[in-house]
Design a protein around this motif. Structure first.
Motif: not given
Lengths: 194, 158
Positions: A156-166
């Motif tokens: 398993p691969v786990f990626v978090v992408v941090k994005v703005s609250a737009a």
């Protein structure tokens, strides 16, 4: 504060969506995916049952070991059932990838700050749960490598992408889960016949 | 059945051990029972079948995720080992044990009771028929009359 716009980041991380069987968690990620895929048969997206996206992805990945399964969900959705990361790590399907779109707020309920905006690190929790391939994307430059991980690395691969609250894109979607189930299964049946 | 999801439980101990030993099935240990509902839904989307083994106390953990079964018309089978019914000596087990059937039925899950050993196989077969031919969500409730109650030597103390 994260600066990436999810409207850019999610499509870029997913890439050619037809290569995946996709489970979308309720809220923003379901909208991100609808904008990308519409009511396509390779997408089962949710508008409830918060916390179920990752277990659904796991059941699907175990059922279809030769297909790449991608769960796209939000940090709030995952936090509601974060123990699922330990279950995924233990079952360890090599065809499962999880993308967490982390905007650090509960966008569906009025942008209340979520735990990840106050110190909780989901990537560290996934690593602690035993998921071997874990990464966090904070800039556009980091997207190609993470997209390749999601697509090709042994899961398993786990990626978090941090994005703005737009806001996520406004994309109307079929809310009839039974119809989505029928479409999804029928497409896999057709594939098996071909 | 190719996926057997479980939360460790004495009532299901033999079945869990057999699932773990069986190369034809994937035994999936869960951290909480609600994961088993999602797992079964994902298995079904992929054309496979999963069964969830849990104790009646775990039924309480699944409630909101049971929505998936109703809203998506997903077939589903769970085998529930009961606590808080026949001969229960632990007062903590009664609230959820006594609410189990009501909670499941409120969420649209059909309940089939098993009290005697000779009923286990026909009731399980009926559950699988209802789920995979009839498209229903079904719980088989295995009574403490069948599986036995845990022994507590002193009233109110453990």
């Amino acid at each position: 504060m994260p600066e990436l716009d999810r409207k850019l980041a999610v499509p870029a991380l997913v890439g050619r969506h037809q290569d995946y069987l996709i489970v979308g968690g309720l809220g923003g990620p379901s909208k991100d995916l609808s904008a990308l895929i519409g009511d396509g048969p390779n997408l089962f997206s949710m508008s409830g049952a918060m916390g179920a996206a990752t277990p659904i992805g796991l059941g699907l990945a175990l059922a279809r070991p030769r297909r790449r399964v991608l769960v796209v969900t939000g940090e709030g959705e995952l936090l509601m059932n974060v123990g699922a990361l330990a279950t995924v790590a233990l079952a360890a399907p090599d065809n499962l990838a999880i993308l967490v779109v982390d905007n650090e707020v509960y966008g569906e309920t009025g942008n209340q700050q979520s735990h990840t905006g106050r110190g909780t690190d989901l990537a560290a929790m996934a690593a602690g749960a035993g998921v071997a391939r874990v990464s966090t994307v904070r800039s556009e430059a980091e997207i190609p490598a993470a997209a390749a991980e999601l697509r090709d690395a042994q899961g398993p691969v786990f990626v978090v992408v941090k994005v703005s609250a737009a806001d996520p894109p406004a994309a109307p979607r079929d809310m009839d889960a039974a119809a989505c189930r029928t479409r999804f299964r029928a497409a896999l049946d057709r594939e098996a016949e071909e | 059945m190719t996926q057997i999801a479980y939360v460790p439980d004495a009532g299901h101990a033999h079945l869990i051990a057999r699932a773990v030993a069986d190369p034809e099935v994937t035994a999936v240990p869960l951290t909480t029972e609600e994961e088993g509902v999602g797992l079964a839904v994902g298995a079904d989307l992929g054309g496979a079948r999963a069964v969830l083994l849990m104790q009646s106390s775990g039924v309480g953990n699944t409630v909101n995720h049971l929505s998936l079964l109703k809203v998506g018309h997903f077939p589903f089978v769970t085998l529930v080992s009961m606590r808080g019914d026949f001969g229960e000596g632990n007062p903590w087990q009664y609230p959820m044990g006594e609410a189990t059937r009501t909670v499941l039925e409120a969420m649209g899950v059909m309940c089939l009771d098993v009290g005697r050993p000779e009923e286990v196989v026909p009731v399980a077969e009926a559950a699988f028929t209802s789920a995979y031919t009839g498209g229903r969500a079904v719980a088989v409730l295995l009574s403490q009359r069948l599986i036995g109650a845990k022994h507590f030597p002193e009233p109110g103390r453990a």
